[in-house]
Write a protein that holds these residues in place. Structure first.
Motif, PDB file in Angstrom:
ATOM      1  N   PRO A   2       8.325   1.559  -6.884  1.00  0.00           N
ATOM      2  CA  PRO A   2       7.413   0.835  -5.993  1.00  0.00           C
ATOM      3  C   PRO A   2       6.681   1.734  -5.002  1.00  0.00           C
ATOM      4  N   GLY A   3       7.060   3.006  -4.935  1.00  0.00           N
ATOM      5  CA  GLY A   3       6.446   3.900  -3.962  1.00  0.00           C
ATOM      6  C   GLY A   3       7.014   3.687  -2.578  1.00  0.00           C
ATOM      7  N   ALA A   4       6.203   3.988  -1.576  1.00  0.00           N
ATOM      8  CA  ALA A   4       6.656   3.844  -0.182  1.00  0.00           C
ATOM      9  C   ALA A   4       6.862   2.368   0.160  1.00  0.00           C
ATOM     10  N   LEU A   5       7.802   2.127   1.067  1.00  0.00           N
ATOM     11  CA  LEU A   5       8.104   0.746   1.474  1.00  0.00           C
ATOM     12  C   LEU A   5       7.929   0.609   2.987  1.00  0.00           C
ATOM     13  N   GLY A   6       7.165  -0.395   3.384  1.00  0.00           N
ATOM     14  CA  GLY A   6       7.026  -0.710   4.793  1.00  0.00           C
ATOM     15  C   GLY A   6       7.744  -2.007   5.106  1.00  0.00           C
ATOM     16  N   ARG A   7       7.874  -2.331   6.393  1.00  0.00           N
ATOM     17  CA  ARG A   7       8.520  -3.574   6.804  1.00  0.00           C
ATOM     18  C   ARG A   7       7.551  -4.362   7.666  1.00  0.00           C
ATOM     19  N   TYR A   8       7.498  -5.669   7.400  1.00  0.00           N
ATOM     20  CA  TYR A   8       6.690  -6.570   8.220  1.00  0.00           C
ATOM     21  C   TYR A   8       7.567  -7.786   8.501  1.00  0.00           C
ATOM     22  N   GLY A   9       8.235  -7.754   9.665  1.00  0.00           N
ATOM     23  CA  GLY A   9       9.217  -8.799   9.945  1.00  0.00           C
ATOM     24  C   GLY A   9      10.331  -8.730   8.913  1.00  0.00           C
ATOM     25  N   LYS A  10      10.572  -9.830   8.253  1.00  0.00           N
ATOM     26  CA  LYS A  10      11.637  -9.867   7.236  1.00  0.00           C
ATOM     27  C   LYS A  10      11.142  -9.439   5.856  1.00  0.00           C
ATOM     28  N   TYR A  11       9.857  -9.120   5.749  1.00  0.00           N
ATOM     29  CA  TYR A  11       9.273  -8.821   4.438  1.00  0.00           C
ATOM     30  C   TYR A  11       9.178  -7.321   4.183  1.00  0.00           C
TER      31      TYR A  11
END
Length: 321
Positions: free
Chosen positions: A114-123
């Motif tokens: 999936p490549g890099a992973l960011g966080r947006y709240g619980k997502y």
């Protein structure tokens, strides 16, 4: 004496005849129309000829408009691309400004990576999903101008999505439905091999490769969209600079109070940049871990704007070929 009397009578008769003529010529028609004068027919003839000329000009313009409309029908068309999803599958070709151009588009990572992973709240925000959505929007925008476009990495069921949160899946494939390997080198080689095969097929055509990624840095680091090219590729550098100018113009228009700090540089060590035969531009859209940069990806309108600005730069480059 008789002769003189005859001359007087003849003169009187002549005068009376002229007086009667003048009365007839001065008589108004229908009680109010001015008398017709000698030469009026010639004037009327000139008016008639002018009117005929004007009508002919109008007819010529109408014929020209009709011919242009017919020509537009010939060159402007539409197509259906199932890969774009039900809502965006119908693609209307607006013009042929990119007729003859061949583009290879690849979003970063995909499949098991999936490549890099960011966080947006619980997502979780996966790089490959957001890079893919911008890339497929770019493909559609290029096709609207008559370009030949190959999506090298494809998701058979995602299409163009307008959701804020793009769900992570692992069903992407490489062009012609090749399963994407987990090994990074094999995955990148699979991508460039597909591009290079197509490059040989379109030998002699204007061909360019664009690969789109989302960077991963410290969460506190805000970055702008930036571009890489091969150090030995003058045309790759020109393409990168034209897209960069498009972003400069976009920021000046829509964010006039904010400086655009994106740049163009060479990075020949990148596998896709180094091994793709067509001139290649590698684009980083921002930092997926940074809250401000995330706004660039989360809204569908922003993802479309990114695609449009890239497309504008590519159109400018093709015009200068």
């Amino acid at each position: 004496m008789n002769t003189q009397f005859f001359v007087v009578l003849l003169t009187l008769f002549f005068c009376l005849s002229r007086w009667g003529d003048e009365q007839i010529l001065a008589r108004p028609t229908n009680g109010h129309v001015a008398p017709t004068k000698p030469g009026k027919k010639r004037i009327a003839g000139k008016v008639h000829r002018r009117s005929t000329t004007k009508i002919s000009a109008v007819n010529r313009k109408a014929t020209k408009r009709k011919a242009l409309a017919e020509e537009n029908k010939k060159v402007v068309s539409s197509t259906t691309v199932a890969l774009f999803g039900p809502r965006y599958a119908h693609v209307a070709v607006k013009d042929h400004l990119l007729r003859g151009a061949v583009y290879y588009l690849a979003s970063g990572h995909g499949g098991p990576d999936p490549g890099a992973l960011g966080r947006y709240g619980k997502y979780v925000l996966p790089e490959d999903e957001y890079a893919y959505d911008v890339t497929i929007r770019l493909a559609r925008a290029l096709m609207e101008h008559g370009a030949t476009v190959y999506m090298i990495l494809q998701d058979p069921n995602d299409g163009i999505r307008d959701d804020k949160i793009l769900k992570l899946d692992r069903d992407e494939v490489t062009y012609l439905r090749q399963t994407i390997p987990l090994n990074q080198t094999l995955r990148l080689r699979q991508c460039t091999d597909a591009v290079n095969r197509l490059n040989r097929k379109h030998k002699g055509a204007y061909q360019r490769m664009v690969t789109i990624h989302v960077d991963s840095r410290s969460a506190g680091e805000t970055i702008d969209v930036f571009f890489y090219h091969h150090q030995n590729s003058g045309v790759g550098k020109r393409l990168a600079k034209n897209i960069h100018r498009s972003f400069n113009a976009g920021y000046k228009r829509y964010q006039p109070n904010r400086s655009y700090l994106g740049n163009v540089s060479d990075r020949s060590s990148l596998y896709v940049v180094k091994n793709s035969h067509p001139p290649t531009v590698f684009i980083e859209l921002g930092n997926i871990r940074n809250e401000k940069d995330q706004r660039r990806f989360l809204l569908a309108g922003n993802r479309q704007a990114l695609a449009n600005w890239i497309c504008d730069g590519m159109r400018a480059d093709y015009k200068l070929r």
